[in-house]
Design a protein around this motif. Sequence first.
Motif, mmCIF file in Angstrom:
data_model
loop_
_atom_site.group_PDB
_atom_site.id
_atom_site.type_symbol
_atom_site.label_atom_id
_atom_site.label_comp_id
_atom_site.label_asym_id
_atom_site.label_seq_id
_atom_site.Cartn_x
_atom_site.Cartn_y
_atom_site.Cartn_z
ATOM 1 N N ASP A 21 0.847 -1.211 0.000
ATOM 2 C CA ASP A 21 0.000 0.000 0.000
ATOM 3 C C ASP A 21 0.872 1.247 0.000
ATOM 4 O O ASP A 21 0.600 2.218 -0.710
ATOM 5 N N GLU A 25 1.045 4.073 -2.886
ATOM 6 C CA GLU A 25 0.744 5.464 -2.552
ATOM 7 C C GLU A 25 1.863 6.380 -3.061
ATOM 8 O O GLU A 25 1.612 7.428 -3.640
ATOM 9 N N ARG A 57 -7.552 9.320 -6.911
ATOM 10 C CA ARG A 57 -8.543 8.458 -6.243
ATOM 11 C C ARG A 57 -7.839 7.305 -5.528
ATOM 12 O O ARG A 57 -8.171 6.972 -4.393
ATOM 13 N N GLU A 58 -6.840 6.718 -6.214
ATOM 14 C CA GLU A 58 -6.107 5.610 -5.580
ATOM 15 C C GLU A 58 -5.348 6.093 -4.349
ATOM 16 O O GLU A 58 -5.260 5.396 -3.345
ATOM 17 N N LEU A 60 -6.247 8.518 -2.430
ATOM 18 C CA LEU A 60 -7.253 8.725 -1.377
ATOM 19 C C LEU A 60 -7.615 7.372 -0.735
ATOM 20 O O LEU A 60 -7.689 7.259 0.493
ATOM 21 N N ASP A 61 -7.808 6.333 -1.591
ATOM 22 C CA ASP A 61 -8.141 5.002 -1.053
ATOM 23 C C ASP A 61 -7.035 4.498 -0.136
ATOM 24 O O ASP A 61 -7.303 3.949 0.927
ATOM 25 N N ALA A 62 -5.778 4.715 -0.579
ATOM 26 C CA ALA A 62 -4.644 4.236 0.217
ATOM 27 C C ALA A 62 -4.621 4.952 1.565
ATOM 28 O O ALA A 62 -4.392 4.337 2.610
ATOM 29 N N LYS A 64 -7.172 6.242 3.100
ATOM 30 C CA LYS A 64 -8.303 5.760 3.914
ATOM 31 C C LYS A 64 -7.957 4.418 4.559
ATOM 32 O O LYS A 64 -8.257 4.192 5.732
ATOM 33 N N ASN A 65 -7.308 3.523 3.777
ATOM 34 C CA ASN A 65 -6.907 2.219 4.334
ATOM 35 C C ASN A 65 -5.942 2.405 5.489
ATOM 36 O O ASN A 65 -6.002 1.705 6.501
ATOM 37 N N THR A 68 -7.826 3.430 8.536
ATOM 38 C CA THR A 68 -8.540 2.287 9.121
ATOM 39 C C THR A 68 -7.589 1.403 9.914
ATOM 40 O O THR A 68 -7.870 1.020 11.053
#
Length: 222
Positions: A21, A25, A57-58, A60-62, A64-65, A68
């Motif tokens: 990840d 990123e 977008r990717e 942002l997803d990274a 967010k992960n 979490t």
Amino acid sequence: MAELTGAVYNWEAYLPQAASDFIREQINVLRIWAIDNGILADNRAAAGESRLVTAAREALDAAKNDITSKTSSLEEQQRDLEKDYGADDIFRALKGKCISTDAGEYEYELCWIDRTSQKSKKGHGNTNMGNFVRIDKEMADEGERADGKSLGKGERLVLRYENGQGCWNGPNRKTDVWLTCAEKDEVWRVSESEKCVYKMEVGTPAACDAVQEPGVRTKDEL
Ligand code: MAN
């Protein structure tokens, strides 16, 4: 660039999720920077989305992960802080360590601040005898033993392990682990006073500071 990206993606297959990840990123950050600076063309990908949007977008997803996984590790640490590790957190160092003893049909195991278990030597599997809940103090009143492995008399730490595997026609198994000061961690004996209610007698240096008794020297005196 395509070759470099390919090489990095092959590498990813061998990396733990967090590392892969992280690399993804970083690549996206680099890609966004390269597009912003006119080094990389902002072509449209198959889905009709520009590369810049895909990369953002990717990224942002990274992120967010990452949030979490950091949040769940924070929660785990907070739960751990709420656990009772005794005065001065003395049992924290023993966490994750296990000791055991052989007794007839079974081997009995104590995993500090975790669980107690009964392991069948005839291959009938393991039985959970309770999960750690708290540390109490109780008075022991036992005579001397020839091998010196007695709880003796006086106040002792008792680790409570409850809610183990259900007993047929009875309660869930539980164990009281009585501790007394000794030179090394050792399960001295295990008994079953009532069906599925167990008592472990354990010698450990971890009990030496909390329990003062004649004949037992404290750390300061040594
Ligand atoms: C197993 C063991 C014993 C326990 C019985 C209860 O044989 O866990 O210690 O008394 O089950 O049925």
